[in-house]
Scaffold this active site. Structure first.
Site, PDB file in Angstrom:
ATOM      1  N   HIS A  20       0.837  -1.290   0.044  1.00 48.97           N
ATOM      2  CA  HIS A  20       0.076  -0.073  -0.053  1.00 48.97           C
ATOM      3  C   HIS A  20       0.737   1.180   0.031  1.00 48.97           C
ATOM      4  O   HIS A  20       0.576   2.128  -0.525  1.00 48.97           O
ATOM      5  CB  HIS A  20      -1.057   0.142   1.436  1.00 48.97           C
ATOM      6  CG  HIS A  20      -1.834  -1.027   1.224  1.00 48.97           C
ATOM      7  ND1 HIS A  20      -3.133  -0.991   1.012  1.00 48.97           N
ATOM      8  CD2 HIS A  20      -1.759  -2.510   1.515  1.00 48.97           C
ATOM      9  CE1 HIS A  20      -4.157  -2.066   1.287  1.00 48.97           C
ATOM     10  NE2 HIS A  20      -2.974  -2.897   1.481  1.00 48.97           N
ATOM     11  N   ASP A 131      -6.409   5.135   2.609  1.00 52.28           N
ATOM     12  CA  ASP A 131      -6.603   3.832   2.316  1.00 52.28           C
ATOM     13  C   ASP A 131      -7.937   3.224   2.496  1.00 52.28           C
ATOM     14  O   ASP A 131      -8.379   3.827   3.620  1.00 52.28           O
ATOM     15  CB  ASP A 131      -5.309   2.956   3.248  1.00 52.28           C
ATOM     16  CG  ASP A 131      -5.207   1.612   2.173  1.00 52.28           C
ATOM     17  OD1 ASP A 131      -4.110   1.516   1.604  1.00 52.28           O
ATOM     18  OD2 ASP A 131      -6.060   0.872   2.495  1.00 52.28           O
TER      19      ASP A 131
END
Length: 264
Positions: A20, A131
């Site tokens: 990520h 996120d």
């Protein structure tokens, strides 16, 4: 002479895992190259992972603005092992124990909410790209009228796959766990078996958390996907024409994606 106009400021908040953080860093660089100011939020240990590539980027592009803002993350206080600031640091051998610890890691990120709100209030960014695993970020951003975009670290295909599976539940219609079936509506005539699909029980703690993630996305200002059109055009088209409009209910937001792409 008039003063220079203030740069468009984008705040990035990646989930603490290499899969990520790396695409988020790449995205932050892209925004900086387009004239925006980029601020990446992360923890002390993860800042050390990101700092070297950021320093290299700034040395090559001294006029561009990209920085790290470090947040507190007291692992032990949150029930995690000492120094466990990244999901990739979890090395338990027992799969059940690892799943429990990963879930605890997800929940522990709620500790960031107050810190995020303080930064949104003081720094006043023009946009927050947080996120998907930070569902509480949508509410935090809304509190200060900052648009929050949800970042998906994987591409369009898994998003489209997830939509079709949850909508049609084809795994419930087969006689055995190894019987193959075609995913309805999904482009590409994709064949799967029940054994290949993760447990989607919404009654479990992890299932409830993922529902919270979905609800947060619906309330957000849109999504950013770690992909590009030429890589998976059929799934990019399917996501925009079907998933974003029918499942998440933001047809208008799907159209706004062109303006985001123009920045990149």
């Amino acid at each position: 002479m008039g003063s220079n106009p203030q740069k468009f400021h984008v705040m990035f908040f990646p989930f603490m895992a290499h899969g990520h953080m790396i695409p988020t860093l790449d995205m932050a660089k892209l925004f900086s190259r387009r004239g925006s100011k980029s601020t990446i939020l992360t923890t002390p240990l993860n800042s050390k992972i990101l700092q070297n590539p950021i320093d290299t980027f700034k040395n090559l592009n001294p006029s561009l603005e990209i920085e790290i803002q470090v947040l507190d993350f007291p692992c032990v206080q949150l029930g995690l092992p000492e120094g466990c600031e990244n999901a990739d640091f979890l090395t338990l051998n027992n799969n059940d124990d690892r799943q429990d610890m990963i879930y605890k890691f997800f929940l522990s990120t709620r500790f960031f909410k107050d810190q995020l709100e303080n930064l949104l209030e003081t720094m006043r960014p023009d946009c927050l790209i947080a996120d998907m695993f930070f569902p509480w970020a949508t509410q935090a951003a809304e509190k200060f009228n900052v648009p929050r975009l949800v970042f998906h670290g994987f591409g369009y295909f898994p998003l489209c796959f997830d939509h079709c599976i949850r909508l049609h539940k084809p795994e419930k219609r087969v006689a055995s766990s190894c019987e193959p079936f075609v995913i309805p509506d999904l482009p590409g005539n994709i064949v799967m078996t029940q054994e290949q699909i993760n447990d989607r029980d919404e009654g479990t703690e992890m299932g409830k958390f993922m529902m919270e993630v979905k609800e947060s996305e619906v309330k957000s200002s849109g999504v950013v996907v770690n992909s590009f059109y030429e890589l998976e055009p059929h799934y990019a088209d399917f996501y925009k024409s079907v998933v974003a409009k029918t499942e998440r209910g933001f047809e208008e937001k799907a159209e706004r994606g062109t303006s985001v792409r123009s920045l990149l």
